[in-house]
Design a protein around this motif. Structure first.
Motif, PDB file in Angstrom:
ATOM      1  N   VAL A  56       0.812  -1.211   0.000  1.00  0.00           N
ATOM      2  CA  VAL A  56       0.000   0.000   0.000  1.00  0.00           C
ATOM      3  C   VAL A  56       0.847   1.263   0.000  1.00  0.00           C
ATOM      4  CG1 VAL A  56      -0.291  -0.023   2.510  1.00  0.00           C
ATOM      5  CG2 VAL A  56      -1.969   1.108   1.095  1.00  0.00           C
ATOM      6  N   PHE A  57       2.028   1.237   0.575  1.00  0.00           N
ATOM      7  CA  PHE A  57       2.904   2.407   0.649  1.00  0.00           C
ATOM      8  C   PHE A  57       4.298   2.065   0.148  1.00  0.00           C
ATOM      9  CE2 PHE A  57       0.244   3.131   4.576  1.00  0.00           C
ATOM     10  CZ  PHE A  57      -0.480   4.200   4.080  1.00  0.00           C
ATOM     11  N   ALA A  58       4.978   3.093  -0.344  1.00  0.00           N
ATOM     12  CA  ALA A  58       6.414   3.007  -0.614  1.00  0.00           C
ATOM     13  C   ALA A  58       7.024   4.339  -0.182  1.00  0.00           C
ATOM     14  CB  ALA A  58       6.685   2.748  -2.082  1.00  0.00           C
ATOM     15  N   LEU A  59       8.225   4.275   0.353  1.00  0.00           N
ATOM     16  CA  LEU A  59       8.960   5.468   0.759  1.00  0.00           C
ATOM     17  C   LEU A  59      10.314   5.466   0.081  1.00  0.00           C
ATOM     18  CD1 LEU A  59       8.337   5.446   4.635  1.00  0.00           C
ATOM     19  CD2 LEU A  59       7.142   6.810   2.921  1.00  0.00           C
ATOM     20  N   ASN A  60      10.743   6.653  -0.343  1.00  0.00           N
ATOM     21  CA  ASN A  60      12.056   6.766  -0.956  1.00  0.00           C
ATOM     22  C   ASN A  60      12.606   8.166  -0.727  1.00  0.00           C
ATOM     23  OD1 ASN A  60      14.215   5.629  -2.440  1.00  0.00           O
ATOM     24  ND2 ASN A  60      13.558   6.720  -4.261  1.00  0.00           N
ATOM     25  N   ALA A  61      13.852   8.252  -0.305  1.00  0.00           N
ATOM     26  CA  ALA A  61      14.514   9.540  -0.123  1.00  0.00           C
ATOM     27  C   ALA A  61      15.034  10.015  -1.474  1.00  0.00           C
ATOM     28  CB  ALA A  61      15.645   9.415   0.887  1.00  0.00           C
ATOM     29  N   THR A  72      -3.414   5.569  -5.707  1.00  0.00           N
ATOM     30  CA  THR A  72      -4.133   6.724  -6.256  1.00  0.00           C
ATOM     31  C   THR A  72      -4.665   7.572  -5.099  1.00  0.00           C
ATOM     32  OG1 THR A  72      -4.748   5.431  -8.186  1.00  0.00           O
ATOM     33  CG2 THR A  72      -5.991   7.448  -7.803  1.00  0.00           C
ATOM     34  N   ILE A  73      -4.090   8.744  -4.940  1.00  0.00           N
ATOM     35  CA  ILE A  73      -4.411   9.621  -3.812  1.00  0.00           C
ATOM     36  C   ILE A  73      -5.884  10.017  -3.788  1.00  0.00           C
ATOM     37  CG2 ILE A  73      -4.001  11.953  -2.911  1.00  0.00           C
ATOM     38  CD1 ILE A  73      -1.012  11.518  -3.659  1.00  0.00           C
ATOM     39  N   GLU A  74      -6.461  10.281  -4.944  1.00  0.00           N
ATOM     40  CA  GLU A  74      -7.840  10.776  -4.976  1.00  0.00           C
ATOM     41  C   GLU A  74      -8.857   9.753  -4.481  1.00  0.00           C
ATOM     42  OE1 GLU A  74      -8.998   9.928  -9.646  1.00  0.00           O
ATOM     43  OE2 GLU A  74      -8.076  11.831  -9.099  1.00  0.00           O
ATOM     44  N   ARG A  75      -8.455   8.496  -4.338  1.00  0.00           N
ATOM     45  CA  ARG A  75      -9.378   7.475  -3.813  1.00  0.00           C
ATOM     46  C   ARG A  75      -9.528   7.564  -2.298  1.00  0.00           C
ATOM     47  NH1 ARG A  75      -8.153   2.138  -7.517  1.00  0.00           N
ATOM     48  NH2 ARG A  75      -8.549   3.192  -9.476  1.00  0.00           N
ATOM     49  N   ILE A  76      -8.661   8.323  -1.654  1.00  0.00           N
ATOM     50  CA  ILE A  76      -8.733   8.477  -0.198  1.00  0.00           C
ATOM     51  C   ILE A  76      -9.669   9.641   0.110  1.00  0.00           C
ATOM     52  CG2 ILE A  76      -7.412   8.822   1.928  1.00  0.00           C
ATOM     53  CD1 ILE A  76      -6.639   6.293   0.204  1.00  0.00           C
ATOM     54  N   GLU A  77     -10.686   9.362   0.916  1.00  0.00           N
ATOM     55  CA  GLU A  77     -11.665  10.390   1.258  1.00  0.00           C
ATOM     56  C   GLU A  77     -10.994  11.601   1.907  1.00  0.00           C
ATOM     57  OE1 GLU A  77     -15.478  10.990   4.251  1.00  0.00           O
ATOM     58  OE2 GLU A  77     -14.771   8.972   3.833  1.00  0.00           O
ATOM     59  N   THR A  81      -7.933  17.924   1.513  1.00  0.00           N
ATOM     60  CA  THR A  81      -7.867  18.644   2.788  1.00  0.00           C
ATOM     61  C   THR A  81      -6.755  18.098   3.668  1.00  0.00           C
ATOM     62  OG1 THR A  81     -10.244  19.065   2.689  1.00  0.00           O
ATOM     63  CG2 THR A  81      -9.193  19.281   4.847  1.00  0.00           C
ATOM     64  N   LEU A  82      -6.651  16.781   3.761  1.00  0.00           N
ATOM     65  CA  LEU A  82      -5.636  16.164   4.611  1.00  0.00           C
ATOM     66  C   LEU A  82      -4.223  16.462   4.136  1.00  0.00           C
ATOM     67  CD1 LEU A  82      -7.311  12.677   5.167  1.00  0.00           C
ATOM     68  CD2 LEU A  82      -7.161  14.571   6.809  1.00  0.00           C
ATOM     69  N   LEU A  83      -4.054  16.665   2.844  1.00  0.00           N
ATOM     70  CA  LEU A  83      -2.719  16.896   2.282  1.00  0.00           C
ATOM     71  C   LEU A  83      -2.453  18.367   1.964  1.00  0.00           C
ATOM     72  CD1 LEU A  83      -2.482  13.780  -0.060  1.00  0.00           C
ATOM     73  CD2 LEU A  83      -1.581  14.061   2.270  1.00  0.00           C
ATOM     74  N   ALA A  84      -3.243  19.246   2.548  1.00  0.00           N
ATOM     75  CA  ALA A  84      -3.022  20.677   2.344  1.00  0.00           C
ATOM     76  C   ALA A  84      -1.587  21.037   2.747  1.00  0.00           C
ATOM     77  CB  ALA A  84      -4.023  21.489   3.162  1.00  0.00           C
ATOM     78  N   GLY A  85      -0.916  21.786   1.904  1.00  0.00           N
ATOM     79  CA  GLY A  85       0.459  22.193   2.175  1.00  0.00           C
ATOM     80  C   GLY A  85       1.496  21.306   1.525  1.00  0.00           C
ATOM     81  N   GLY A  89       1.136  14.463  -6.494  1.00  0.00           N
ATOM     82  CA  GLY A  89       0.597  14.134  -7.806  1.00  0.00           C
ATOM     83  C   GLY A  89      -0.434  13.037  -7.664  1.00  0.00           C
ATOM     84  N   LYS A  90      -0.624  12.249  -8.715  1.00  0.00           N
ATOM     85  CA  LYS A  90      -1.642  11.202  -8.713  1.00  0.00           C
ATOM     86  C   LYS A  90      -1.423  10.178  -7.605  1.00  0.00           C
ATOM     87  CE  LYS A  90      -3.685   7.608 -11.542  1.00  0.00           C
ATOM     88  NZ  LYS A  90      -3.650   6.853 -12.789  1.00  0.00           N
ATOM     89  N   GLY A  91      -0.154   9.795  -7.373  1.00  0.00           N
ATOM     90  CA  GLY A  91       0.120   8.758  -6.381  1.00  0.00           C
ATOM     91  C   GLY A  91       1.331   9.010  -5.521  1.00  0.00           C
ATOM     92  N   CYS A  92       1.890  10.220  -5.578  1.00  0.00           N
ATOM     93  CA  CYS A  92       3.113  10.519  -4.828  1.00  0.00           C
ATOM     94  C   CYS A  92       2.968  11.812  -4.044  1.00  0.00           C
ATOM     95  CB  CYS A  92       4.297  10.630  -5.788  1.00  0.00           C
ATOM     96  SG  CYS A  92       5.839  11.070  -4.973  1.00  0.00           S
ATOM     97  N   ILE A  93       3.232  11.716  -2.756  1.00  0.00           N
ATOM     98  CA  ILE A  93       3.244  12.887  -1.885  1.00  0.00           C
ATOM     99  C   ILE A  93       4.715  13.244  -1.656  1.00  0.00           C
ATOM    100  CG2 ILE A  93       2.609  13.815   0.370  1.00  0.00           C
ATOM    101  CD1 ILE A  93       0.557  11.373   0.454  1.00  0.00           C
TER     102      ILE A  93
END
Length: 125
Positions: A56-61, A72-77, A81-85, A89-93
């Protein structure tokens, strides 16, 4: 950036002691605090979190930030708002050094994502 590591301990040892490592460790702690049942493995030269080949997650420096991949970020309710700031993109914060994670909705975003994963909901790209 890509790190040639075969396990998470090697991956973390390869990171410089800077804000990227600090942010990555914070995200890692948030994931394991809410989802201790997840495995941590190296896939595609990144840390990946999930179970039984369902990650479900991957992290990379990266050079200037930490990438937090999440399908896909937009699938999370309420993701916007939660990711303000955050720059995302589509799948990467992108978690930059100036972001104070504890003052954002990212932890709640992680919880909602884990809840969907536990329920077997589709989160793939």
């Amino acid at each position: 950036m890509q790190y040639d590591a075969t396990n998470s301990e090697e991956y973390l040892a390869l990171l410089e002691d800077d804000s990227r490592k600090e942010k990555l460790l914070m995200l890692r702690d948030m994931i394991f605090a809410y989802a201790p049942e997840m495995d941590e493995v190296i896939r595609y030269k990144m840390l990946n979190y999930g179970k039984d080949d369902n990650y479900v997650f991957a992290l990379n420096a990266q050079k200037h930030y930490v990438s937090h991949y999440v399908g896909t970020i937009e699938r999370i309710e309420n993701a916007e708002t939660l990711l303000a700031g955050y720059n995302y993109g589509k799948g990467c914060i992108r978690v930059r050094k100036t972001i104070r994670i504890e003052e954002t909705g990212l932890e709640q975003f992680i919880h909602r994502t884990v809840d969907m994963w536990r329920a077997g909901e589709d989160m793939d790209c």
